[in-house]
Design a protein around this motif. Structure first.
Motif, PDB file in Angstrom:
ATOM      1  N   MET A 174       0.839  -1.204   0.000  1.00  0.00           N
ATOM      2  CA  MET A 174       0.000   0.000   0.000  1.00  0.00           C
ATOM      3  C   MET A 174       0.870   1.249   0.000  1.00  0.00           C
ATOM      4  N   PRO A 175       0.304   2.395  -0.422  1.00  0.00           N
ATOM      5  CA  PRO A 175       1.049   3.658  -0.339  1.00  0.00           C
ATOM      6  C   PRO A 175       1.384   3.993   1.115  1.00  0.00           C
ATOM      7  N   SER A 176       2.487   4.701   1.312  1.00  0.00           N
ATOM      8  CA  SER A 176       2.929   5.055   2.652  1.00  0.00           C
ATOM      9  C   SER A 176       3.497   6.469   2.655  1.00  0.00           C
ATOM     10  N   ASN A 177       3.480   7.097   3.814  1.00  0.00           N
ATOM     11  CA  ASN A 177       4.113   8.400   3.977  1.00  0.00           C
ATOM     12  C   ASN A 177       5.620   8.275   4.196  1.00  0.00           C
ATOM     13  N   TYR A 178       6.100   7.034   4.328  1.00  0.00           N
ATOM     14  CA  TYR A 178       7.503   6.815   4.664  1.00  0.00           C
ATOM     15  C   TYR A 178       8.184   6.013   3.556  1.00  0.00           C
ATOM     16  N   PRO A 179       9.410   6.386   3.236  1.00  0.00           N
ATOM     17  CA  PRO A 179      10.125   5.649   2.191  1.00  0.00           C
ATOM     18  C   PRO A 179      10.603   4.294   2.686  1.00  0.00           C
ATOM     19  N   SER A 180      10.552   3.320   1.822  1.00  0.00           N
ATOM     20  CA  SER A 180      11.026   1.985   2.150  1.00  0.00           C
ATOM     21  C   SER A 180      12.532   1.904   1.903  1.00  0.00           C
ATOM     22  N   TYR A 181      13.054   0.713   1.959  1.00  0.00           N
ATOM     23  CA  TYR A 181      14.491   0.474   1.815  1.00  0.00           C
ATOM     24  C   TYR A 181      15.045   1.109   0.545  1.00  0.00           C
ATOM     25  N   ASP A 182      14.294   0.994  -0.582  1.00  0.00           N
ATOM     26  CA  ASP A 182      14.790   1.508  -1.853  1.00  0.00           C
ATOM     27  C   ASP A 182      14.327   2.928  -2.145  1.00  0.00           C
ATOM     28  N   GLY A 183      13.664   3.568  -1.174  1.00  0.00           N
ATOM     29  CA  GLY A 183      13.224   4.946  -1.352  1.00  0.00           C
ATOM     30  C   GLY A 183      11.813   5.114  -1.851  1.00  0.00           C
ATOM     31  N   SER A 184      11.156   4.042  -2.262  1.00  0.00           N
ATOM     32  CA  SER A 184       9.779   4.142  -2.729  1.00  0.00           C
ATOM     33  C   SER A 184       8.835   4.248  -1.537  1.00  0.00           C
ATOM     34  N   PHE A 185       7.748   4.991  -1.706  1.00  0.00           N
ATOM     35  CA  PHE A 185       6.830   5.270  -0.602  1.00  0.00           C
ATOM     36  C   PHE A 185       5.710   4.221  -0.578  1.00  0.00           C
ATOM     37  N   VAL A 186       6.090   3.032  -0.129  1.00  0.00           N
ATOM     38  CA  VAL A 186       5.154   1.919  -0.042  1.00  0.00           C
ATOM     39  C   VAL A 186       5.371   1.198   1.286  1.00  0.00           C
ATOM     40  N   THR A 187       4.425   0.324   1.615  1.00  0.00           N
ATOM     41  CA  THR A 187       4.483  -0.367   2.901  1.00  0.00           C
ATOM     42  C   THR A 187       5.303  -1.644   2.870  1.00  0.00           C
ATOM     43  N   ASN A 188       5.515  -2.248   1.684  1.00  0.00           N
ATOM     44  CA  ASN A 188       5.992  -3.632   1.590  1.00  0.00           C
ATOM     45  C   ASN A 188       4.963  -4.558   2.240  1.00  0.00           C
ATOM     46  N   LYS A 189       5.358  -5.770   2.599  1.00  0.00           N
ATOM     47  CA  LYS A 189       4.404  -6.766   3.090  1.00  0.00           C
ATOM     48  C   LYS A 189       4.695  -7.092   4.551  1.00  0.00           C
ATOM     49  N   MET A 190       3.639  -7.204   5.344  1.00  0.00           N
ATOM     50  CA  MET A 190       3.805  -7.518   6.761  1.00  0.00           C
ATOM     51  C   MET A 190       2.496  -8.033   7.342  1.00  0.00           C
ATOM     52  N   LEU A 191       2.606  -8.744   8.462  1.00  0.00           N
ATOM     53  CA  LEU A 191       1.420  -9.274   9.125  1.00  0.00           C
ATOM     54  C   LEU A 191       0.750  -8.187   9.962  1.00  0.00           C
ATOM     55  N   ILE A 192       1.512  -7.478  10.782  1.00  0.00           N
ATOM     56  CA  ILE A 192       0.964  -6.398  11.613  1.00  0.00           C
ATOM     57  C   ILE A 192       1.638  -5.099  11.198  1.00  0.00           C
TER      58      ILE A 192
END
Length: 523
Positions: free
Chosen positions: A84-102
């Motif tokens: 999902m979209p996120s306000n925070y950058p992920s490891y590669d700088g893209s603003f997404v959530t990646n995958k997680m349980l919680i």
């Protein structure tokens, strides 16, 4: 249940959950969370069953409580973990959530508690496109971003498919009494992935977090145990304590890095045990421009470390994790490591303090160290030329077998070693200590084993302004101190007991103005 009023407790069974370990309960758990949030907060209470779920979005003022004997287990279906979209950058700088349980983002006053188990179902995600290194395709167990006032307490985090728990840009975070059981290759005497493939299952990752307390945790992880990272040059990790933890990993134990871009300051690690660890036990590094200072490790017990017991590294890999940002000018300084004891430390990988020519490590005190190495090194190994490798992935293995069995120190200023005892189970013919390109070095109360075939106990190469005092070899050997390099100068030996050496000092320096003074030596 505890004394919380029933009106503030929300039971997913009331919203249609089955808890039978077969049916998907995501929407029912989420409905309980959403209802709890809409009414001002409270406790979402999972009990008496196994709940299969995809991504759960935790919200403010909510405790997700997993009762003893209860399991929250990740679904087998990757579609149940949307990116999902996120306000925070992920490891590669893209603003997404990646995958997680919680998952939670910008949520305040949240807790995950209970004596139950959160099962990441990691065994399902190791084949096909989900295997190593495709970390982004495999769900983490807990991922919190931009959250304030967070408590994670007493739960067991089991069999993760990726990072077990990661906290990014969180403030006032407490992780207490958590058990991480996520190392499918527990037999450290076998190859790293002898049983199953790697999953990047770091036990606990802090990324650009402030005001953090980690305590009373047991962590057994397939990758780094407790790891502090910084992905943003303009962010900071600081005011962090790690205490009373037991860590065993298939990589590094308690580590700052590898990803190190911003500031990491004011970190205190104390009263911890690290054992059966594939790589370094204690690791501090800046390799992507990070600025590290005021870091302390104290009262650490080590056992069966396959890499370096202590690893301090300033490198210049200079990887960027944020688009359009400028890397910082790195430094690593003001470090204290004290009261460390260890046994069965790897023969090949001595303790390392290594900067670069452009970025030397500064102001390090290493005190009250008692280590027993496996030994078995040969004298000819002590003259290996060690490449810089400042741009490589940083760990103690990149240099190969080191020329010293105890400590190898290079490119550093103002380094103090005080009250140190180094031994080896098998005779080791390499020097106990080698220093290269150091300004302001003190070695005090240094006791170490040597052999009749050892070239020397201590070797210095291009080292300036040195005080060596109160030291003695524990066994007979030819030479106490050898000095090499045109840059070596201003060396004082004071109150050393050298009855076990044939020759106190051997000078191989080409410096015509070389100055060395020996005072009150007991032969």
């Amino acid at each position: 249940m505890d004394s919380t009023s029933r009106s503030s407790v929300y039971d997913p069974y009331d919203y249609g959950a089955k808890g039978d370990g077969t049916n998907l309960d995501t929407k029912f758990i989420q409905a309980a969370i959403d209802d709890c949030y809409s009414k001002g907060g409270g406790k979402v209470y999972l009990h008496s069953g196994t709940f299969i779920s995809g991504t759960i979005l935790l919200k403010g003022n909510i405790t997700l409580h997993i009762a003893s004997g209860t399991i929250l287990k990740a679904s087998d279906n990757l579609d149940d973990f949307p990116i999902m979209p996120s306000n925070y950058p992920s490891y590669d700088g893209s603003f997404v959530t990646n995958k997680m349980l919680i998952y939670a983002e910008d949520a305040n006053n949240i807790s995950i508690s209970g004596r139950g188990t959160i099962d990441g179902n990691g065994d399902h995600w190791v084949e096909g496109p989900y295997g190593f290194p495709s970390m982004g395709l495999r769900p983490r167990i807990i991922h919190l971003r931009g959250c304030k006032n967070v408590l994670v307490q007493n739960v067991t985090l089991y069999n993760s498919a990726s990072w077990v728990q990661s906290y990014q840009s969180c403030y006032n975070l407490v992780v207490d009494g958590v058990t991480v059981d996520s190392n499918p290759n527990k037999d450290i005497e076998k190859e790293r992935f002898a049983k199953v493939k790697g999953r990047n299952t770091d036990g606990l990752d802090l990324i650009d977090c402030e005001k953090v307390r980690i305590s009373n945790c047991f962590i057994s992880s397939g990758d780094d145990g407790i790891c502090i990272k910084s992905l943003s040059p303009d962010k900071v990790c600081r005011d962090i304590t790690i205490s009373n933890c037991i860590v065993s990993t298939n990589a590094s134990g308690i580590k700052i890095g590898t990803e190190t871009a911003g500031k990491i300051t004011d970190v205190l690690v104390s009263n911890c045990t690290v054992y059966d660890t594939r790589n370094e036990a204690i690791s501090l590094m800046t390799v992507d421009g990070a600025q590290l200072e005021r870091i302390q490790f104290s009262k650490i017990s080590l056992r069966n470390i396959k890499g370096s017991a202590i690893y301090i590294r300033a490198g210049e890999r200079l990887r960027s994790y944020r688009k359009g940002t400028k890397l910082n000018t790195p430094y690593l300084k003001d470090i204290i490591i004290e009261n460390v004891t260890g046994t069965r430390i790897s023969k090949g990988y001595a303790c390392i303090v290594a900067g670069t020519k452009d970025f030397p490590i500064e102001n390090v005190l290493i005190k009250n160290i008692n280590l027993q190495f496996e030994g078995g090194g040969k004298a000819e190994e002590s003259f290996r030329d060690i490449p810089e490798k400042e741009d490589k992935y940083p760990n103690g293995r990149i240099f190969g077998v080191l020329p010293a069995y105890g400590f190898y120190v290079r490119h550093a200023n103002n380094i103090i070693f005080d009250d140190m005892q180094l031994k080896s189970s098998l005779p080791d013919e390499r020097p106990a200590f080698i220093g290269e390109d150091i300004t302001d070095l003190e070695i005090r109360n240094f006791q170490a084993q040597g052999t009749a075939n050892s070239p020397e106990l201590i070797r210095l190469n291009d080292v300036r302004q040195v005080l060596i005092s109160g030291c003695y070899p524990l066994q007979p050997m030819p030479v106490f101190l050898s000095v090499y390099g045109n840059g070596s100068n201003d060396i004082i030996l004071l109150n050393n007991r050298l009855k076990n050496t044939i020759k106190n000092i051997e000078i191989n320096s080409g410096n015509e103005k070389f100055n060395i003074e020996e005072i009150n030596t007991l032969n």
